[in-house]
Motif scaffolding. Structure first.
Motif, PDB file in Angstrom:
ATOM      1  N   ILE A  99       0.859  -1.187   0.000  1.00  0.00           N
ATOM      2  CA  ILE A  99       0.000   0.000   0.000  1.00  0.00           C
ATOM      3  C   ILE A  99       0.890   1.231   0.000  1.00  0.00           C
ATOM      4  CG2 ILE A  99      -1.911   1.186   1.131  1.00  0.00           C
ATOM      5  CD1 ILE A  99      -2.562  -1.674   0.305  1.00  0.00           C
ATOM      6  N   ILE A 100       0.766   2.068  -1.037  1.00  0.00           N
ATOM      7  CA  ILE A 100       1.611   3.259  -1.154  1.00  0.00           C
ATOM      8  C   ILE A 100       0.752   4.512  -1.124  1.00  0.00           C
ATOM      9  CG2 ILE A 100       3.297   4.470  -2.571  1.00  0.00           C
ATOM     10  CD1 ILE A 100       4.067   1.890  -3.846  1.00  0.00           C
ATOM     11  N   GLY A 101       1.145   5.478  -0.266  1.00  0.00           N
ATOM     12  CA  GLY A 101       0.419   6.732  -0.186  1.00  0.00           C
ATOM     13  C   GLY A 101       0.842   7.541   1.016  1.00  0.00           C
ATOM     14  N   PRO A 102       0.236   8.702   1.213  1.00  0.00           N
ATOM     15  CA  PRO A 102       0.493   9.483   2.433  1.00  0.00           C
ATOM     16  C   PRO A 102      -0.072   8.742   3.632  1.00  0.00           C
ATOM     17  CG  PRO A 102      -1.290  10.458   1.166  1.00  0.00           C
ATOM     18  CD  PRO A 102      -0.724   9.363   0.314  1.00  0.00           C
ATOM     19  N   ILE A 103       0.357   9.108   4.807  1.00  0.00           N
ATOM     20  CA  ILE A 103       0.045   8.332   6.001  1.00  0.00           C
ATOM     21  C   ILE A 103      -1.459   8.180   6.244  1.00  0.00           C
ATOM     22  CG2 ILE A 103       0.267  10.368   7.507  1.00  0.00           C
ATOM     23  CD1 ILE A 103       1.384   8.395   9.652  1.00  0.00           C
ATOM     24  N   ASP A 104      -2.252   9.240   6.039  1.00  0.00           N
ATOM     25  CA  ASP A 104      -3.691   9.151   6.278  1.00  0.00           C
ATOM     26  C   ASP A 104      -4.341   8.130   5.353  1.00  0.00           C
ATOM     27  OD1 ASP A 104      -3.171  11.139   8.035  1.00  0.00           O
ATOM     28  OD2 ASP A 104      -4.319  12.703   7.016  1.00  0.00           O
ATOM     29  N   SER A 105      -3.936   8.154   4.077  1.00  0.00           N
ATOM     30  CA  SER A 105      -4.513   7.222   3.108  1.00  0.00           C
ATOM     31  C   SER A 105      -4.104   5.792   3.414  1.00  0.00           C
ATOM     32  CB  SER A 105      -4.064   7.591   1.690  1.00  0.00           C
ATOM     33  OG  SER A 105      -4.571   8.839   1.310  1.00  0.00           O
ATOM     34  N   VAL A 106      -2.837   5.584   3.713  1.00  0.00           N
ATOM     35  CA  VAL A 106      -2.355   4.229   4.007  1.00  0.00           C
ATOM     36  C   VAL A 106      -3.061   3.673   5.236  1.00  0.00           C
ATOM     37  CG1 VAL A 106      -0.343   2.887   4.731  1.00  0.00           C
ATOM     38  CG2 VAL A 106      -0.124   4.568   2.889  1.00  0.00           C
ATOM     39  N   ASN A 107      -3.253   4.510   6.254  1.00  0.00           N
ATOM     40  CA  ASN A 107      -3.936   4.044   7.472  1.00  0.00           C
ATOM     41  C   ASN A 107      -5.389   3.656   7.187  1.00  0.00           C
ATOM     42  OD1 ASN A 107      -1.661   4.383   9.023  1.00  0.00           O
ATOM     43  ND2 ASN A 107      -2.247   6.397   9.802  1.00  0.00           N
ATOM     44  N   LEU A 108      -6.069   4.472   6.358  1.00  0.00           N
ATOM     45  CA  LEU A 108      -7.463   4.177   6.033  1.00  0.00           C
ATOM     46  C   LEU A 108      -7.575   2.898   5.196  1.00  0.00           C
ATOM     47  CD1 LEU A 108     -10.444   4.934   6.058  1.00  0.00           C
ATOM     48  CD2 LEU A 108     -10.021   6.402   4.063  1.00  0.00           C
ATOM     49  N   ILE A 109      -6.708   2.759   4.203  1.00  0.00           N
ATOM     50  CA  ILE A 109      -6.740   1.553   3.372  1.00  0.00           C
ATOM     51  C   ILE A 109      -6.434   0.324   4.215  1.00  0.00           C
ATOM     52  CG2 ILE A 109      -5.642   0.365   1.424  1.00  0.00           C
ATOM     53  CD1 ILE A 109      -5.041   3.196   0.279  1.00  0.00           C
ATOM     54  N   SER A 110      -5.459   0.436   5.104  1.00  0.00           N
ATOM     55  CA  SER A 110      -5.087  -0.689   5.966  1.00  0.00           C
ATOM     56  C   SER A 110      -6.237  -1.082   6.885  1.00  0.00           C
ATOM     57  CB  SER A 110      -3.844  -0.326   6.794  1.00  0.00           C
ATOM     58  OG  SER A 110      -2.743  -0.032   5.962  1.00  0.00           O
ATOM     59  N   GLU A 111      -6.952  -0.078   7.357  1.00  0.00           N
ATOM     60  CA  GLU A 111      -8.099  -0.353   8.238  1.00  0.00           C
ATOM     61  C   GLU A 111      -9.166  -1.167   7.499  1.00  0.00           C
ATOM     62  OE1 GLU A 111     -11.870   2.142  10.022  1.00  0.00           O
ATOM     63  OE2 GLU A 111      -9.941   3.184   9.837  1.00  0.00           O
ATOM     64  N   ILE A 112      -9.489  -0.745   6.286  1.00  0.00           N
ATOM     65  CA  ILE A 112     -10.513  -1.453   5.517  1.00  0.00           C
ATOM     66  C   ILE A 112     -10.004  -2.814   5.045  1.00  0.00           C
ATOM     67  CG2 ILE A 112     -11.914  -1.350   3.411  1.00  0.00           C
ATOM     68  CD1 ILE A 112     -11.929   1.701   3.780  1.00  0.00           C
ATOM     69  N   ALA A 113      -8.716  -2.901   4.761  1.00  0.00           N
ATOM     70  CA  ALA A 113      -8.130  -4.172   4.310  1.00  0.00           C
ATOM     71  C   ALA A 113      -8.225  -5.247   5.386  1.00  0.00           C
ATOM     72  CB  ALA A 113      -6.678  -3.963   3.903  1.00  0.00           C
ATOM     73  N   HIS A 114      -8.412  -4.830   6.629  1.00  0.00           N
ATOM     74  CA  HIS A 114      -8.554  -5.801   7.724  1.00  0.00           C
ATOM     75  C   HIS A 114      -9.770  -6.705   7.500  1.00  0.00           C
ATOM     76  CE1 HIS A 114      -7.561  -7.314  11.702  1.00  0.00           C
ATOM     77  NE2 HIS A 114      -8.853  -7.284  11.996  1.00  0.00           N
ATOM     78  N   GLU A 115     -10.733  -6.223   6.719  1.00  0.00           N
ATOM     79  CA  GLU A 115     -11.909  -7.037   6.407  1.00  0.00           C
ATOM     80  C   GLU A 115     -11.537  -8.253   5.552  1.00  0.00           C
ATOM     81  OE1 GLU A 115     -14.757  -4.525   4.498  1.00  0.00           O
ATOM     82  OE2 GLU A 115     -14.610  -2.946   6.021  1.00  0.00           O
ATOM     83  N   TYR A 116     -10.366  -8.189   4.883  1.00  0.00           N
ATOM     84  CA  TYR A 116      -9.924  -9.269   3.994  1.00  0.00           C
ATOM     85  C   TYR A 116      -8.737 -10.007   4.598  1.00  0.00           C
ATOM     86  CZ  TYR A 116     -12.604  -6.351   0.765  1.00  0.00           C
ATOM     87  OH  TYR A 116     -13.594  -5.602   0.171  1.00  0.00           O
ATOM     88  N   ILE A 117      -8.657 -10.010   5.927  1.00  0.00           N
ATOM     89  CA  ILE A 117      -7.464 -10.507   6.617  1.00  0.00           C
ATOM     90  C   ILE A 117      -7.159 -11.971   6.314  1.00  0.00           C
ATOM     91  CG2 ILE A 117      -8.697 -11.220   8.724  1.00  0.00           C
ATOM     92  CD1 ILE A 117      -6.236 -10.095  10.280  1.00  0.00           C
ATOM     93  N   GLU A 118      -8.187 -12.748   5.953  1.00  0.00           N
ATOM     94  CA  GLU A 118      -7.958 -14.167   5.670  1.00  0.00           C
ATOM     95  C   GLU A 118      -7.226 -14.376   4.346  1.00  0.00           C
ATOM     96  OE1 GLU A 118     -11.598 -16.285   5.814  1.00  0.00           O
ATOM     97  OE2 GLU A 118     -11.922 -15.950   7.962  1.00  0.00           O
ATOM     98  N   LYS A 119      -7.326 -13.398   3.447  1.00  0.00           N
ATOM     99  CA  LYS A 119      -6.711 -13.549   2.124  1.00  0.00           C
ATOM    100  C   LYS A 119      -5.605 -12.542   1.855  1.00  0.00           C
ATOM    101  CE  LYS A 119     -10.795 -15.391  -0.254  1.00  0.00           C
ATOM    102  NZ  LYS A 119     -11.706 -15.204  -1.423  1.00  0.00           N
TER     103      LYS A 119
END
Length: 433
Positions: free
Chosen positions: A7-27
């Protein structure tokens, strides 16, 4: 095994994407990379390609960074649309109590901006939009906002780039940053996973590659030693090719060879089939063809390869065709005009000169190809002897014959590797003047 997503971006964007990506933690396994300026993205990708499977980029402005990095990995750009703009306008109107009728907006499409304003019943008379293309310098976006604000045409600036937002704020210009909605991010992550799984499945498919050299067992002017020697040379070329694509090699008869590998291994190497055909053409002037087949099983891949080989044989010598797992036929994989060894020439002058020298068109074209491979636009008898597996004396006869007919010229000499006379260096002409 989880898919690693960088995930590449400024810190706010990376944090938000990472938060939502937690929904796909199994894959999905997230590998975050935070930058201060978008220009840093190219270096991040180049240095970390081995640590991730795919890239999620925080906005369309990073497209050029991917191209400049030279990566072949799949990448997915988050997009901003009318919903993203609406979210920002809510912040402007409800939280900060400001009007957004006199604004400058970058990167978003005019259509999305005007439709959003129209849906909200707001005039677009004093709304200025700078759309973004991959050729747009980021500095142009900054100048766009600064100029309009300085001229008093806008009261606030809305940008899709965090770096521009921060620079505008540093100059005391009211600026707001448009970010992707959670829905945008979720959709991008889902698409990335689906496409990766599809591609990974295809990469794992079995690939069968069949090479057939026609007429080896019937060649009258070959004694048994010559036949076996030629067959062994072809085997050596096939073994090297098989090793280059991590495949397994099988010789199923005189002049028939099969390599099994995976689709991904074959795709990772460029021009391997073309190079293989050229090497076989150096070894023998007998018609040779390649059929490539993809399949979920070895049997399916081999059946498709045989079908592809049949198409190649019906097309022309030294051509290759491919049949994929859906039965789709592709070919010829190399345009016949670009093959290094032609077996005909339409130049009557060349044809007559070769005939006078006792050199076949095939041999002449092979010499040209060897000269091209050796580089520097020159060739020696030793080069020809090595490539064509002939005696140096015979190689010199060929070159001297070409010189006598004005098709080649002697351009120098080189010291021999052992005792003896200096070796002549020749240049074979591609065209006669």
């Amino acid at each position: 095994m989880k898919t690693k997503a960088g995930i590449i971006g400024p810190i706010d964007s990376v944090n938000l994407i990472s938060e939502i990506a937690h929904e796909y933690i199994e894959k999905l396994q997230i590998v975050p990379f935070i930058y201060e300026n978008p220009e840093e993205a190219t270096g991040i990708i180049q240095k970390n390609q081995n640590g991730v499977d795919l890239w999620i980029l925080a906005g369309p402005a990073l497209f050029n960074s991917v191209k400049e990095s030279g990566t072949t990995q799949p990448y997915f750009l988050l997009t901003m649309d009318g919903a993203s703009l609406t979210k920002t306008m809510v912040e402007i109107g409800c939280t900060d109590k400001k009007s957004f009728e006199r604004v400058s907006i970058d990167m978003l499409k005019e259509r999305d901006v005007y439709e959003t304003y129209r849906d909200l019943g707001i005039s677009t008379k004093e709304v200025h939009v700078h759309e973004y293309t991959n050729e747009t310098p980021l500095e142009d976006l900054l100048s766009f906002h600064q100029k309009l604000f300085k001229e008093g045409k806008v009261e606030i600036c809305i940008t899709c780039l965090r770096s521009i937002h921060d620079r505008l704020r540093a100059h005391n210009i009211p600026a707001y940053w448009v970010t992707p909605t959670r829905s945008n991010i979720r959709e991008t992550l889902s698409t990335a996973l689906q496409q990766w799984e599809t591609m990974h499945f295809k990469q794992s498919q079995i690939t069968a590659i069949i090479l057939k050299v026609q007429g080896m067992e019937l060649r009258d002017n070959y004694n048994s030693y010559d036949l076996h020697r030629s067959n062994l040379q072809i085997q050596s070329a096939m073994l090297n090719f098989s090793e280059s694509i991590s495949g397994s090699f099988v010789n199923i008869g005189t002049g028939i060879f099969v390599v099994f590998s995976t689709r991904g291994s074959l795709k990772e190497t460029e021009n391997t089939i073309n190079t293989l055909l050229e090497k076989i053409a150096v070894i023998t002037d007998l018609p040779s063809n390649i059929g490539i087949g993809y399949g979920d099983t070895a049997l399916a891949a081999e059946d498709n390869a045989r079908l592809a080989l049949n198409h190649a044989q019906n097309f022309d010598s030294f051509s290759a065709f491919l049949v994929d797992d859906r039965g789709m036929i592709e070919g010829p994989l190399k345009d016949q005009e670009s093959i290094s060894f032609g077996y005909r020439t339409e130049n009557k002058e060349v044809s007559q000169k070769l005939k006078n020298s006792g050199i076949t068109i095939t041999t002449f074209n092979k010499v040209l190809s060897i000269q091209k491979r050796v580089g520097n636009g020159s060739i020696t008898a030793a080069n020809i002897a090595e490539w064509l597996k002939m005696t140096p004396r015979n190689a010199r006869r060929i070159l001297n014959g070409l010189v006598e007919q004005g098709i080649a010229e002697i351009i120098g000499e080189e010291a021999p590797t052992t005792k003896g006379r200096p070796r002549k260096i020749y240049r074979v002409k591609n065209e006669l003047k």
